[in-house]
Design a protein around this motif. Structure first.
Motif, PDB file in Angstrom:
ATOM      1  N   GLU A  23       0.841  -1.195   0.000  1.00  0.00           N
ATOM      2  CA  GLU A  23       0.000   0.000   0.000  1.00  0.00           C
ATOM      3  C   GLU A  23       0.882   1.253   0.000  1.00  0.00           C
ATOM      4  O   GLU A  23       2.070   1.185   0.293  1.00  0.00           O
ATOM      5  CB  GLU A  23      -0.935  -0.037   1.218  1.00  0.00           C
ATOM      6  CG  GLU A  23      -1.824  -1.275   1.199  1.00  0.00           C
ATOM      7  CD  GLU A  23      -2.669  -1.468   2.448  1.00  0.00           C
ATOM      8  OE1 GLU A  23      -2.871  -0.489   3.190  1.00  0.00           O
ATOM      9  OE2 GLU A  23      -3.133  -2.599   2.675  1.00  0.00           O
ATOM     10  N   THR A  24       0.301   2.376  -0.326  1.00  0.00           N
ATOM     11  CA  THR A  24       1.062   3.623  -0.349  1.00  0.00           C
ATOM     12  C   THR A  24       0.383   4.672   0.522  1.00  0.00           C
ATOM     13  O   THR A  24      -0.835   4.822   0.497  1.00  0.00           O
ATOM     14  CB  THR A  24       1.213   4.176  -1.784  1.00  0.00           C
ATOM     15  OG1 THR A  24      -0.078   4.351  -2.354  1.00  0.00           O
ATOM     16  CG2 THR A  24       2.023   3.231  -2.647  1.00  0.00           C
ATOM     17  N   THR A  25       1.191   5.380   1.292  1.00  0.00           N
ATOM     18  CA  THR A  25       0.723   6.500   2.119  1.00  0.00           C
ATOM     19  C   THR A  25       1.793   7.579   2.016  1.00  0.00           C
ATOM     20  O   THR A  25       2.690   7.661   2.846  1.00  0.00           O
ATOM     21  CB  THR A  25       0.523   6.074   3.588  1.00  0.00           C
ATOM     22  OG1 THR A  25       1.690   5.357   4.030  1.00  0.00           O
ATOM     23  CG2 THR A  25      -0.678   5.154   3.733  1.00  0.00           C
ATOM     24  N   GLU A  26       1.687   8.401   1.002  1.00  0.00           N
ATOM     25  CA  GLU A  26       2.777   9.289   0.622  1.00  0.00           C
ATOM     26  C   GLU A  26       3.056  10.392   1.631  1.00  0.00           C
ATOM     27  O   GLU A  26       4.105  11.029   1.584  1.00  0.00           O
ATOM     28  CB  GLU A  26       2.489   9.882  -0.761  1.00  0.00           C
ATOM     29  CG  GLU A  26       2.424   8.828  -1.857  1.00  0.00           C
ATOM     30  CD  GLU A  26       2.028   9.394  -3.207  1.00  0.00           C
ATOM     31  OE1 GLU A  26       2.104  10.645  -3.373  1.00  0.00           O
ATOM     32  OE2 GLU A  26       1.640   8.617  -4.090  1.00  0.00           O
TER      33      GLU A  26
ATOM     34  N   GLU B 184       5.198   4.903   4.826  1.00  0.00           N
ATOM     35  CA  GLU B 184       5.424   4.465   3.445  1.00  0.00           C
ATOM     36  C   GLU B 184       6.744   3.726   3.308  1.00  0.00           C
ATOM     37  O   GLU B 184       6.801   2.606   2.791  1.00  0.00           O
ATOM     38  CB  GLU B 184       5.390   5.692   2.524  1.00  0.00           C
ATOM     39  CG  GLU B 184       5.874   5.461   1.110  1.00  0.00           C
ATOM     40  CD  GLU B 184       4.768   4.996   0.182  1.00  0.00           C
ATOM     41  OE1 GLU B 184       5.036   4.840  -1.016  1.00  0.00           O
ATOM     42  OE2 GLU B 184       3.638   4.782   0.658  1.00  0.00           O
TER      43      GLU B 184
ATOM     44  N   ARG C 215       2.246  -4.472  -6.610  1.00  0.00           N
ATOM     45  CA  ARG C 215       3.320  -3.588  -6.146  1.00  0.00           C
ATOM     46  C   ARG C 215       4.367  -4.365  -5.345  1.00  0.00           C
ATOM     47  O   ARG C 215       5.560  -4.089  -5.446  1.00  0.00           O
ATOM     48  CB  ARG C 215       2.740  -2.437  -5.321  1.00  0.00           C
ATOM     49  CG  ARG C 215       3.786  -1.380  -4.970  1.00  0.00           C
ATOM     50  CD  ARG C 215       3.149  -0.152  -4.353  1.00  0.00           C
ATOM     51  NE  ARG C 215       2.406   0.624  -5.329  1.00  0.00           N
ATOM     52  CZ  ARG C 215       1.128   0.934  -5.225  1.00  0.00           C
ATOM     53  NH1 ARG C 215       0.424   0.525  -4.169  1.00  0.00           N
ATOM     54  NH2 ARG C 215       0.525   1.644  -6.151  1.00  0.00           N
TER      55      ARG C 215
ATOM     56  N   ASP D 154      -2.547  14.696   3.103  1.00  0.00           N
ATOM     57  CA  ASP D 154      -1.777  13.736   2.316  1.00  0.00           C
ATOM     58  C   ASP D 154      -1.405  12.460   3.049  1.00  0.00           C
ATOM     59  O   ASP D 154      -0.701  11.619   2.496  1.00  0.00           O
ATOM     60  CB  ASP D 154      -0.470  14.397   1.833  1.00  0.00           C
ATOM     61  CG  ASP D 154      -0.704  15.415   0.745  1.00  0.00           C
ATOM     62  OD1 ASP D 154      -1.794  15.388   0.130  1.00  0.00           O
ATOM     63  OD2 ASP D 154       0.198  16.243   0.504  1.00  0.00           O
TER      64      ASP D 154
ATOM     65  N   LYS E  39      -2.444   9.547   1.054  1.00  0.00           N
ATOM     66  CA  LYS E  39      -2.330   9.739  -0.391  1.00  0.00           C
ATOM     67  C   LYS E  39      -1.736   8.507  -1.057  1.00  0.00           C
ATOM     68  O   LYS E  39      -0.705   8.000  -0.644  1.00  0.00           O
ATOM     69  CB  LYS E  39      -1.452  10.961  -0.679  1.00  0.00           C
ATOM     70  CG  LYS E  39      -1.400  11.345  -2.155  1.00  0.00           C
ATOM     71  CD  LYS E  39      -0.589  12.611  -2.354  1.00  0.00           C
ATOM     72  CE  LYS E  39      -0.542  13.011  -3.817  1.00  0.00           C
ATOM     73  NZ  LYS E  39       0.270  14.237  -4.022  1.00  0.00           N
ATOM     74  N   GLY E  40      -2.420   8.013  -2.084  1.00  0.00           N
ATOM     75  CA  GLY E  40      -1.941   6.857  -2.829  1.00  0.00           C
ATOM     76  C   GLY E  40      -2.715   5.586  -2.556  1.00  0.00           C
ATOM     77  O   GLY E  40      -2.603   4.623  -3.316  1.00  0.00           O
ATOM     78  N   ARG E  41      -3.503   5.535  -1.480  1.00  0.00           N
ATOM     79  CA  ARG E  41      -4.278   4.325  -1.181  1.00  0.00           C
ATOM     80  C   ARG E  41      -5.516   4.234  -2.086  1.00  0.00           C
ATOM     81  O   ARG E  41      -6.076   5.236  -2.511  1.00  0.00           O
ATOM     82  CB  ARG E  41      -4.731   4.326   0.284  1.00  0.00           C
ATOM     83  CG  ARG E  41      -3.751   3.631   1.221  1.00  0.00           C
ATOM     84  CD  ARG E  41      -4.458   3.142   2.469  1.00  0.00           C
ATOM     85  NE  ARG E  41      -3.615   2.208   3.198  1.00  0.00           N
ATOM     86  CZ  ARG E  41      -3.053   2.469   4.389  1.00  0.00           C
ATOM     87  NH1 ARG E  41      -3.250   3.634   4.957  1.00  0.00           N
ATOM     88  NH2 ARG E  41      -2.305   1.561   4.981  1.00  0.00           N
TER      89      ARG E  41
END
Length: 385
Positions: free
Chosen positions: A127-130, A135, A158, A309, A312-314
């Protein structure tokens, strides 16, 4: 018996792991070991290890949190944690370590397990959490881990992109979905009595954490949220406190002050899984920047106002309203939340994190995967396949 050591450091993470831990304990071929650490052992964060002890026997408790949420304090906490995990693994000798997510105490646990040559199973990787240093921690744990259980196919891709072999990466769906499917939620009157709170015409659940890759924004961003909440009429609010990330204590002090002057608001260091999920039945939205707003809330067909943010990315369902961390943007999002058009679309929202069943899939793999050859990994280069 195969000894499975599950690490838990926070209230939210334990809620996600509970049914997996129960399944491990119930399986005659597996032995459950539990290490509780981090916020579980802190009076400031509710001593939530006591909730674990209602359900299980804790094998080891690892004290590691210093009374500081500065970068230096957190780095020292990580060092203390790694020392203690190394000692615990030497004593317990687990066959496999199970970790979830991306917190710094989990990074310390994974590092110690890697050095001890203990295979690691990692949940919710890819997963992404910018906006948060979670992250980098999450992807680092992926590279230390040997079995991977992701919450969506995009996240599985990913993890493979990070060089993990597809045969070791399993899309099982979100762990929170399993909890929602299995748990018996409280009725409104029972919950109101339990939390000493009366639901009103409008209700919000607020959970906001620091954006750890931004310097000194916690107070400014959270004040913008509080200012936006002050513009609402006839709205009752449940706050859950921030976790032990950098500057989390700033947010928690602001919550305490706000609630002390607002008779329609209550605050909890930890609601626990049952009360938190039960509350989602009766609120209009979760407001803040918690991962729960993206992973679990869509299953209740209510709104999520996702501020800033941090997440951000999820992957996000159609119930999510993204906004900047300013009073004006938050006010606009709250207005959108209550529009007939937005309320109408909530009934058809589909959770991108699956329909449940993760626990059974994970247990099958933990039981049946040969461990002897797991430690040595070849980098899976997708560009050469």
């Amino acid at each position: 018996m195969r000894k499975i050591c599950v690490i838990t450091g926070t209230r939210a993470e334990y809620g996600l792991l509970y049914y997996l831990m129960s399944a491990i304990e119930a399986d005659p071929e597996l032995e459950l070991q539990i290490i509780a650490t981090g916020m579980h052992l802190s009076p400031e964060f509710g001593l939530t290890y006591k909730e674990i002890e209602k359900d299980f026997t804790i094998t080891k408790k690892i004290e590691m949190l210093l009374s500081s949420d500065t970068p230096v304090g957190i780095s020292k906490s990580m060092g203390l944690a790694q020392i203690s995990f190394a000692e615990s693994f030497e004593e317990l000798k687990p066959d496999l370590v199970v970790v979830l997510g991306d917190r710094y105490e989990i990074f310390s646990a994974a590092s110690a397990a890697m050095i001890a040559r203990i295979p690691i199973a990692h949940l919710h990787g890819g997963e992404t959490t910018e906006g948060a240093f979670d992250e980098s921690i999450r992807h680092s744990i992926t590279k230390m881990a040997h079995l991977h259980f992701t919450a969506a196919e995009e996240y599985r891709d990913r993890v493979i992109q990070l060089g993990e072999h597809p045969d070791r990466v399993f899309n099982v769906g979100g762990m929170g979905i399993d909890a929602i499917k299995r748990i018996t939620l409280l009725e409104k009157s029972e919950l109101e009595k339990n939390i000493n709170f009366t639901f009103g015409t409008k209700n919000l659940l607020v959970t906001f954490h620091p954006v750890t890759l931004e310097s000194h924004t916690a107070a400014e961003q959270f004040q913008a949220l509080l200012n936006a909440l002050d513009t609402l009429e006839d709205t009752h609010i449940i706050f859950t406190k921030a976790n032990s990330d950098t500057d989390g204590r700033i947010i928690n002090a602001m919550i305490d002050t706000y609630v002390s002057h607002n008779t329609k608001a209550v605050v909890f260091a930890s609601m626990g899984q049952l009360r938190y999920l039960s509350a989602l039945q009766f609120v209009d939205a979760v407001v803040g920047n918690s991962s729960s707003g993206l992973l679990e809330v869509p299953s209740f067909h209510i709104g999520t106002i996702n501020i800033g943010d941090r997440q951000k990315g999820r992957l996000k369902a159609l119930n999510v309203i993204d906004c900047e961390p300013t009073q004006e943007a938050i006010c606009e999002s709250l207005e959108k939340l209550y529009t007939p058009e937005f309320q109408q679309q909530l009934s058809t929202v589909k959770n991108p994190y699956g329909e449940g069943g993760a626990v059974e899939k994970i247990i099958h793999i933990l039981k049946n995967t040969p461990l002897a050859d797991l430690l040595k990994k070849s980098f899976y280069d997708i560009g050469l396949r």
